[in-house]
Design a protein around this motif. Sequence first.
Motif, mmCIF file in Angstrom:
data_model
loop_
_atom_site.group_PDB
_atom_site.id
_atom_site.type_symbol
_atom_site.label_atom_id
_atom_site.label_comp_id
_atom_site.label_asym_id
_atom_site.label_seq_id
_atom_site.Cartn_x
_atom_site.Cartn_y
_atom_site.Cartn_z
ATOM 1 N N ARG A 44 0.825 -1.202 0.000
ATOM 2 C CA ARG A 44 0.000 0.000 0.000
ATOM 3 C C ARG A 44 0.862 1.256 0.000
ATOM 4 O O ARG A 44 0.355 2.356 -0.230
ATOM 5 C CB ARG A 44 -0.948 -0.024 1.192
ATOM 6 C CG ARG A 44 -1.881 -1.231 1.152
ATOM 7 C CD ARG A 44 -2.776 -1.310 2.356
ATOM 8 N NE ARG A 44 -3.797 -0.267 2.346
ATOM 9 C CZ ARG A 44 -4.745 -0.158 3.273
ATOM 10 N NH1 ARG A 44 -4.787 -1.021 4.283
ATOM 11 N NH2 ARG A 44 -5.642 0.807 3.209
ATOM 12 N N LEU A 45 2.112 1.092 0.276
ATOM 13 C CA LEU A 45 3.091 2.164 0.114
ATOM 14 C C LEU A 45 4.445 1.529 -0.130
ATOM 15 O O LEU A 45 4.653 0.344 0.133
ATOM 16 C CB LEU A 45 3.114 3.104 1.316
ATOM 17 C CG LEU A 45 3.467 2.559 2.708
ATOM 18 C CD1 LEU A 45 4.974 2.382 2.908
ATOM 19 C CD2 LEU A 45 2.945 3.506 3.773
ATOM 20 N N ASP A 46 5.358 2.336 -0.626
ATOM 21 C CA ASP A 46 6.712 1.886 -0.935
ATOM 22 C C ASP A 46 7.667 2.671 -0.042
ATOM 23 O O ASP A 46 7.601 3.907 0.001
ATOM 24 C CB ASP A 46 7.000 2.155 -2.413
ATOM 25 C CG ASP A 46 8.331 1.579 -2.882
ATOM 26 O OD1 ASP A 46 9.215 1.320 -2.029
ATOM 27 O OD2 ASP A 46 8.494 1.421 -4.105
ATOM 28 N N TYR A 51 3.157 10.866 -1.506
ATOM 29 C CA TYR A 51 2.029 10.441 -0.685
ATOM 30 C C TYR A 51 1.320 11.601 0.009
ATOM 31 O O TYR A 51 0.127 11.502 0.314
ATOM 32 C CB TYR A 51 2.510 9.448 0.377
ATOM 33 C CG TYR A 51 2.998 8.140 -0.209
ATOM 34 C CD1 TYR A 51 2.113 7.265 -0.832
ATOM 35 C CD2 TYR A 51 4.333 7.792 -0.154
ATOM 36 C CE1 TYR A 51 2.550 6.068 -1.375
ATOM 37 C CE2 TYR A 51 4.789 6.595 -0.690
ATOM 38 C CZ TYR A 51 3.894 5.738 -1.302
ATOM 39 O OH TYR A 51 4.334 4.555 -1.845
ATOM 40 N N LEU A 93 1.074 10.168 6.918
ATOM 41 C CA LEU A 93 1.160 9.246 5.792
ATOM 42 C C LEU A 93 0.252 8.038 6.013
ATOM 43 O O LEU A 93 -0.465 7.600 5.097
ATOM 44 C CB LEU A 93 2.610 8.824 5.603
ATOM 45 C CG LEU A 93 2.992 7.970 4.413
ATOM 46 C CD1 LEU A 93 4.444 8.222 4.064
ATOM 47 C CD2 LEU A 93 2.796 6.491 4.685
ATOM 48 N N VAL A 147 -2.778 7.106 3.423
ATOM 49 C CA VAL A 147 -2.775 5.847 2.675
ATOM 50 C C VAL A 147 -3.976 4.975 3.015
ATOM 51 O O VAL A 147 -4.556 4.319 2.147
ATOM 52 C CB VAL A 147 -1.456 5.079 2.937
ATOM 53 C CG1 VAL A 147 -1.529 3.652 2.422
ATOM 54 C CG2 VAL A 147 -0.282 5.815 2.294
ATOM 55 N N VAL A 207 10.041 7.563 2.357
ATOM 56 C CA VAL A 207 9.406 7.079 3.584
ATOM 57 C C VAL A 207 10.449 6.445 4.495
ATOM 58 O O VAL A 207 10.444 6.650 5.710
ATOM 59 C CB VAL A 207 8.294 6.069 3.246
ATOM 60 C CG1 VAL A 207 7.695 5.482 4.520
ATOM 61 C CG2 VAL A 207 7.207 6.728 2.399
#
Length: 408
Positions: free
Chosen positions: A119-121, A129, A211, A215, A143
């Motif tokens: 769902r995120l990198d 984001y 974040l 997300v 991140v």
Amino acid sequence: MTSTTVRHRTDRRRRAGAGVIGALVVALTAGTVGGAQAAGRLPAPNAASLRASIAGLPNGHLTSAVVLVDGRDGRWSGTSGSGDLATGRPVAADGRFRIGSISKVFTATVVLQLAAEKRLDLDGTVQQYLPGTLPASYPPITVRELLNHTSGLPTGGDFGDDGSAQWFVDHKDEGWTPQQVVAEAATHPMQFAPGTAQQYNGTNYYLAGLLIEQVTGRSYAQEVEQRILRPLALRHTSVPAADDTRLPHPTAHGYLTVSTPDGGTRQADVTEQSPWPWAEGGMLSSAPDLDRFFTALLGGRLLPPAQQAELFAVPDVPNVQNPNCDTGPVTGRACFSTGLMRFTTPDGSVLWGKTGSRPGYSNGVFATRDGARDLVYSLTPTSREGASFAAQYGIAAAAFDLPALPGH
């Protein structure tokens, strides 16, 4: 004393906290826990040493202590001092306290879970984001760089805080939103190019919390509850609402020493205070809950292998805040990983943990990576500088069989 044998601040306060962290690393590296750790065994917790490490409370600096040592080599828990100076009630070994920056470990864990879910990198950027949150003049910040404090972002301002105990007593119910904290920090220039150095910085974790919300479309509190607190049955751990100043069932009341008009001093009760540090440092927990959380985290119950490895990945860059972040062959280099802090001894043995504080409370969680032993403690110091290094090191020394400090 009772015991049972059976585990966003101002820049001034950031510097003070860093000093305690750095000193703890230096002292831990002076010990020789390596032989026992290398063998995967430690002696059973030394009850007499642990009792002595928290004896004599309350005193002029601390009013109480809660300690829990756990692991496969044995368990010990103990308390000392007064839970309430007004009533004299005892300290509650299973009570709650304000965990401060230990909150960052929960935040990092949620972000790593989201990375595992694609769902995120971790190599994705804050600008990707959270568009528009940082100035256009700032370079891309990943991140991962948030989580391991290599972002180079500026630290936040003091919002009028002069660092005194009296200021905090007068303003303890006030707070600022994460957006306000980040916006204020963003009025300052970058401190270094992202990824080139490490500086412990709460701004990173306000952004990490934002974040998470961006997300998932859910609140930070909801994500922590669903992903960590419920699965581990951490019933005494919570992310308080922004306007909730309460500390239900505290281990002990927190106090700060302030001056009186007649030239004397008094202990001002700061148990109730704003939890505005949020994902950076606003959570509540208990020693048994932190023991359970840390055991699960280090044991791989919360993260898949790839993300578990991130917990122990310390970037090989200089530490610009504290030159003694680690010692031996890595003196002056980074010591924070993705959510944790590494303590390296001269013989190569390592402890992993996190400290955290809020006015009236100083806490720590430390462990051997193999789970042989973990330590949770919470102290109630009466200074905004927090519990002294000597007090904290004394507990760690008793828990991990380290040598005493010279002169102590």
